[in-house]
Design a protein around this motif. Structure first.
Motif, PDB file in Angstrom:
ATOM      1  N   ALA A 172      27.016  50.446  14.274  1.00  0.00           N
ATOM      2  CA  ALA A 172      26.332  49.331  14.932  1.00  0.00           C
ATOM      3  C   ALA A 172      26.018  49.626  16.394  1.00  0.00           C
ATOM      4  CB  ALA A 172      27.187  48.066  14.836  1.00  0.00           C
ATOM      5  N   LYS A 173      26.394  50.841  16.852  1.00  0.00           N
ATOM      6  CA  LYS A 173      26.164  51.274  18.239  1.00  0.00           C
ATOM      7  C   LYS A 173      26.845  50.357  19.242  1.00  0.00           C
ATOM      8  CE  LYS A 173      21.759  53.527  17.156  1.00  0.00           C
ATOM      9  NZ  LYS A 173      20.314  53.640  17.464  1.00  0.00           N
ATOM     10  N   ILE A 174      27.994  49.825  18.854  1.00  0.00           N
ATOM     11  CA  ILE A 174      28.757  48.948  19.742  1.00  0.00           C
ATOM     12  C   ILE A 174      29.685  49.795  20.607  1.00  0.00           C
ATOM     13  CG2 ILE A 174      30.457  47.085  19.853  1.00  0.00           C
ATOM     14  CD1 ILE A 174      29.357  46.069  17.188  1.00  0.00           C
ATOM     15  N   GLN A 175      29.605  49.607  21.911  1.00  0.00           N
ATOM     16  CA  GLN A 175      30.457  50.331  22.842  1.00  0.00           C
ATOM     17  C   GLN A 175      31.422  49.359  23.512  1.00  0.00           C
ATOM     18  OE1 GLN A 175      27.588  52.139  25.469  1.00  0.00           O
ATOM     19  NE2 GLN A 175      27.267  53.892  24.118  1.00  0.00           N
ATOM     20  N   PHE A 176      32.560  49.874  23.940  1.00  0.00           N
ATOM     21  CA  PHE A 176      33.512  48.996  24.618  1.00  0.00           C
ATOM     22  C   PHE A 176      34.351  49.785  25.608  1.00  0.00           C
ATOM     23  CE2 PHE A 176      35.554  50.516  20.766  1.00  0.00           C
ATOM     24  CZ  PHE A 176      36.802  50.932  21.207  1.00  0.00           C
ATOM     25  N   GLU A 177      34.880  49.071  26.563  1.00  0.00           N
ATOM     26  CA  GLU A 177      35.815  49.619  27.547  1.00  0.00           C
ATOM     27  C   GLU A 177      36.832  48.526  27.812  1.00  0.00           C
ATOM     28  OE1 GLU A 177      35.674  51.084  32.188  1.00  0.00           O
ATOM     29  OE2 GLU A 177      33.989  51.624  30.882  1.00  0.00           O
ATOM     30  N   LEU A 178      38.042  48.726  27.292  1.00  0.00           N
ATOM     31  CA  LEU A 178      39.059  47.683  27.327  1.00  0.00           C
ATOM     32  C   LEU A 178      40.310  48.164  28.061  1.00  0.00           C
ATOM     33  CD1 LEU A 178      38.732  46.436  23.623  1.00  0.00           C
ATOM     34  CD2 LEU A 178      37.591  45.530  25.659  1.00  0.00           C
ATOM     35  N   TYR A 179      40.941  47.228  28.780  1.00  0.00           N
ATOM     36  CA  TYR A 179      42.120  47.537  29.582  1.00  0.00           C
ATOM     37  C   TYR A 179      43.234  46.556  29.240  1.00  0.00           C
ATOM     38  CZ  TYR A 179      38.950  50.353  32.435  1.00  0.00           C
ATOM     39  OH  TYR A 179      38.035  51.283  32.879  1.00  0.00           O
ATOM     40  N   LEU A 180      44.444  47.106  29.035  1.00  0.00           N
ATOM     41  CA  LEU A 180      45.609  46.283  28.756  1.00  0.00           C
ATOM     42  C   LEU A 180      46.290  45.945  30.068  1.00  0.00           C
ATOM     43  CD1 LEU A 180      47.357  45.086  26.461  1.00  0.00           C
ATOM     44  CD2 LEU A 180      48.741  47.162  26.569  1.00  0.00           C
ATOM     45  N   ASN A 181      46.492  44.665  30.304  1.00  0.00           N
ATOM     46  CA  ASN A 181      47.031  44.202  31.578  1.00  0.00           C
ATOM     47  C   ASN A 181      48.141  43.184  31.329  1.00  0.00           C
ATOM     48  OD1 ASN A 181      47.258  44.001  34.324  1.00  0.00           O
ATOM     49  ND2 ASN A 181      45.198  43.176  34.671  1.00  0.00           N
ATOM     50  N   GLU A 182      48.793  42.769  32.395  1.00  0.00           N
ATOM     51  CA  GLU A 182      49.780  41.703  32.269  1.00  0.00           C
ATOM     52  C   GLU A 182      49.060  40.425  31.872  1.00  0.00           C
ATOM     53  OE1 GLU A 182      51.937  41.375  35.879  1.00  0.00           O
ATOM     54  OE2 GLU A 182      52.871  43.352  35.703  1.00  0.00           O
ATOM     55  N   PRO A 183      49.682  39.574  31.047  1.00  0.00           N
ATOM     56  CA  PRO A 183      48.998  38.372  30.562  1.00  0.00           C
ATOM     57  C   PRO A 183      48.551  37.468  31.702  1.00  0.00           C
ATOM     58  CG  PRO A 183      51.364  38.259  30.120  1.00  0.00           C
ATOM     59  CD  PRO A 183      51.080  39.653  30.562  1.00  0.00           C
ATOM     60  N   ASN A 184      47.294  37.085  31.645  1.00  0.00           N
ATOM     61  CA  ASN A 184      46.720  36.232  32.686  1.00  0.00           C
ATOM     62  C   ASN A 184      45.451  35.598  32.118  1.00  0.00           C
ATOM     63  OD1 ASN A 184      45.300  35.220  34.997  1.00  0.00           O
ATOM     64  ND2 ASN A 184      46.459  36.619  36.289  1.00  0.00           N
ATOM     65  N   PRO A 185      45.266  34.273  32.320  1.00  0.00           N
ATOM     66  CA  PRO A 185      44.047  33.620  31.816  1.00  0.00           C
ATOM     67  C   PRO A 185      42.770  34.228  32.393  1.00  0.00           C
ATOM     68  CG  PRO A 185      45.679  31.985  32.474  1.00  0.00           C
ATOM     69  CD  PRO A 185      46.192  33.312  32.946  1.00  0.00           C
ATOM     70  N   GLU A 186      42.898  34.924  33.532  1.00  0.00           N
ATOM     71  CA  GLU A 186      41.725  35.529  34.161  1.00  0.00           C
ATOM     72  C   GLU A 186      41.280  36.806  33.444  1.00  0.00           C
ATOM     73  OE1 GLU A 186      39.970  34.143  36.641  1.00  0.00           O
ATOM     74  OE2 GLU A 186      41.338  32.440  36.398  1.00  0.00           O
ATOM     75  N   ASN A 187      42.127  37.349  32.577  1.00  0.00           N
ATOM     76  CA  ASN A 187      41.753  38.535  31.815  1.00  0.00           C
ATOM     77  C   ASN A 187      40.771  38.134  30.721  1.00  0.00           C
ATOM     78  OD1 ASN A 187      43.387  40.321  33.252  1.00  0.00           O
ATOM     79  ND2 ASN A 187      45.168  39.914  31.959  1.00  0.00           N
ATOM     80  N   LYS A 188      39.562  38.659  30.813  1.00  0.00           N
ATOM     81  CA  LYS A 188      38.514  38.298  29.858  1.00  0.00           C
ATOM     82  C   LYS A 188      37.768  39.544  29.397  1.00  0.00           C
ATOM     83  CE  LYS A 188      37.793  33.783  32.026  1.00  0.00           C
ATOM     84  NZ  LYS A 188      36.829  32.909  32.740  1.00  0.00           N
ATOM     85  N   ILE A 189      37.250  39.465  28.189  1.00  0.00           N
ATOM     86  CA  ILE A 189      36.410  40.540  27.644  1.00  0.00           C
ATOM     87  C   ILE A 189      34.974  40.042  27.659  1.00  0.00           C
ATOM     88  CG2 ILE A 189      35.964  42.034  25.675  1.00  0.00           C
ATOM     89  CD1 ILE A 189      38.851  41.492  24.783  1.00  0.00           C
ATOM     90  N   PHE A 235      45.752  39.299  27.484  1.00  0.00           N
ATOM     91  CA  PHE A 235      46.309  40.614  27.815  1.00  0.00           C
ATOM     92  C   PHE A 235      45.223  41.648  28.123  1.00  0.00           C
ATOM     93  CE2 PHE A 235      50.106  38.904  25.875  1.00  0.00           C
ATOM     94  CZ  PHE A 235      51.144  39.564  26.491  1.00  0.00           C
ATOM     95  N   ILE A 236      44.010  41.387  27.649  1.00  0.00           N
ATOM     96  CA  ILE A 236      42.969  42.428  27.688  1.00  0.00           C
ATOM     97  C   ILE A 236      41.781  41.979  28.532  1.00  0.00           C
ATOM     98  CG2 ILE A 236      41.417  43.841  26.292  1.00  0.00           C
ATOM     99  CD1 ILE A 236      43.349  43.404  23.961  1.00  0.00           C
ATOM    100  N   GLN A 237      41.272  42.901  29.334  1.00  0.00           N
ATOM    101  CA  GLN A 237      40.036  42.673  30.054  1.00  0.00           C
ATOM    102  C   GLN A 237      39.123  43.881  29.874  1.00  0.00           C
ATOM    103  OE1 GLN A 237      40.292  43.826  34.598  1.00  0.00           O
ATOM    104  NE2 GLN A 237      41.948  42.375  34.138  1.00  0.00           N
ATOM    105  N   GLY A 238      37.847  43.683  30.132  1.00  0.00           N
ATOM    106  CA  GLY A 238      36.881  44.765  29.951  1.00  0.00           C
ATOM    107  C   GLY A 238      35.574  44.226  29.412  1.00  0.00           C
ATOM    108  N   TYR A 239      34.877  45.051  28.657  1.00  0.00           N
ATOM    109  CA  TYR A 239      33.585  44.615  28.135  1.00  0.00           C
ATOM    110  C   TYR A 239      33.327  45.225  26.757  1.00  0.00           C
ATOM    111  CZ  TYR A 239      31.382  49.179  28.864  1.00  0.00           C
ATOM    112  OH  TYR A 239      31.055  50.514  28.787  1.00  0.00           O
ATOM    113  N   ILE A 240      32.431  44.571  26.027  1.00  0.00           N
ATOM    114  CA  ILE A 240      31.883  45.076  24.770  1.00  0.00           C
ATOM    115  C   ILE A 240      30.372  44.985  24.888  1.00  0.00           C
ATOM    116  CG2 ILE A 240      31.686  44.709  22.285  1.00  0.00           C
ATOM    117  CD1 ILE A 240      34.490  43.494  22.362  1.00  0.00           C
ATOM    118  N   ASP A 241      29.678  46.084  24.601  1.00  0.00           N
ATOM    119  CA  ASP A 241      28.222  46.128  24.704  1.00  0.00           C
ATOM    120  C   ASP A 241      27.634  46.305  23.307  1.00  0.00           C
ATOM    121  OD1 ASP A 241      25.469  46.930  25.153  1.00  0.00           O
ATOM    122  OD2 ASP A 241      26.040  47.282  27.234  1.00  0.00           O
TER     123      ASP A 241
END
Length: 370
Positions: free
Chosen positions: A256-273, A301-307
């Motif tokens: 599907a040509k889906i790319q992603f870059e994800l980071y595992l962080n301490e739990p925080n509501p500000e962490n968004k994908i 727990f996770i922040q980053g992006y999915i394209d």
């Protein structure tokens, strides 16, 4: 009892009368069909122009036009003139496409709404082009009262097009400006009264997230000069915190040509994908979709992006996704990495629990020594 049997037999023998052939012919004769048409073109344009609810998104679309024009440097000015605020975007790109006379083809831009040149470029597999609906410039209605675009022709003369909010007319003239040997200048003035707080810092923050991947991919230099607050900003692509997850893509994601870059962080509501499409952010968080309002996506727990280039944007404001077959493919493809994300999060939780236990034990031992 015999009467009941007789009545039952009579009911079974009742049949729906057949439609006479004449009635069928009349039905076909009276049947009407045709194609949908716009009843009021100007009303349709007004609806499109006011559909962009975010002035920041509108500015991002102006900047994307410059990136699509192969600009390597873009400068955004915020200023105040005669008591009114304005925005000006200057780039060193290819400018407005030329007509047969070698002049910027403003007439095409103004008369081909919803028929973007960029769509034709995409059909020819031209890379690095984002816009496709031919309505981006109309979003100036949600930013200011007047739009001025200047671009140079093959004769080295500068031409400009003027559009005014709520006015169906456009005007193309030769500009007296001493502006640039190449590229495009776009001015929106005066800004709407409710946009006094649209300052350089907010623009920098928004563009750093909105155009993150496009900036990284093209290397374009975007600067903001806020003459009102006397500050200057460089738009740096947003950086993510935490440990980058390095697991490989699955076959489904690659297909599907889906790319992603994800980071595992301490739990925080500000962490968004964030969800991107071809380098431009569409949604701040994929949990805005019901499908992703579950573990592991909504645990914080996770922040980053999915394209996901396969997704179809909502044309009017480019802030939503059409829930079609491509969207279903997108959701199904991401199921394949849910288990991996769950394992990473559980390992993180276990490490945090062990650390908390160790810290508690150390505190108790320290207290006993005292």
């Amino acid at each position: 009892m015999p009467n009941e049997i007789q009545d039952s037999n009579q009911l079974q023998n009742i049949r729906e009368p057949e439609t006479p052939i004449l009635k069928k012919r009349l039905y076909k004769k009276n049947k009407q069909n045709g194609q949908l048409k716009i009843g009021d073109h100007w009303n349709a344009i007004t609806i499109i122009a006011l559909s962009q609810s975010s002035p920041l998104k509108a500015v991002a679309e102006f900047v994307e036009n410059s990136i699509d024009a192969q600009a390597t440097q873009i400068i955004i000015y915020r200023g105040k003139e005669s008591g009114e605020y304005y925005l000006k975007i200057v780039d060193n790109g290819n400018g407005i496409p030329r007509n047969d006379q070698g002049q910027p083809n403003f007439q095409y831009v103004a008369t081909h709404i919803c028929d973007s040149i960029k769509r034709q470029l995409k059909a020819k597999s031209t890379l690095g082009v984002q816009g496709e609906f031919g309505i981006g410039l109309l979003s100036f209605w949600t930013v200011g009262e007047e739009l001025i675009i200047r671009s140079v022709g093959n004769d080295n003369k500068i031409y400009q097009m003027n559009l005014k909010k709520g006015n169906p007319k456009y005007e193309v003239t030769q500009s007296r400006s001493l502006f640039l040997p190449s590229g495009t200048e776009l001015i929106v003035r005066p800004l709407l009264k409710g946009l006094k707080q649209l300052n350089g810092e907010k623009l920098q923050w928004y563009l750093a997230s909105e155009l993150r991947n496009r900036i990284l991919k093209t290397g374009v230099d975007i600067r903001i000069i806020d003459r009102v607050s006397r500050a200057e900003f460089k738009v740096e692509p947003k950086k993510y915190d935490g440990r980058k997850l390095g697991f490989t893509e699955t076959t489904e994601l690659k297909a599907a040509k889906i790319q992603f870059e994800l980071y595992l962080n301490e739990p925080n509501p500000e962490n968004k994908i964030a969800l991107y499409r071809m380098g431009t952010r569409v949604l701040e968080s994929i949990t805005e979709f019901d499908f992703f309002q579950k573990s592991p996506w909504n645990l914080g727990f996770i922040q980053g992006y999915i394209d996901a280039p396969l997704l179809q944007l909502s044309p009017a404001n480019r802030l939503g996704i059409i829930r079609d077959e491509a969207f279903e493919t997108f959701c199904d493809s991401l199921k394949t990495i849910e288990e991996q994300l769950e394992k990473e999060i559980q390992a993180q939780k276990k490490a945090e629990d062990e650390k908390a236990t160790h810290d508690t034990l150390s505190a108790i031992q320290k207290a006993l020594k005292v």
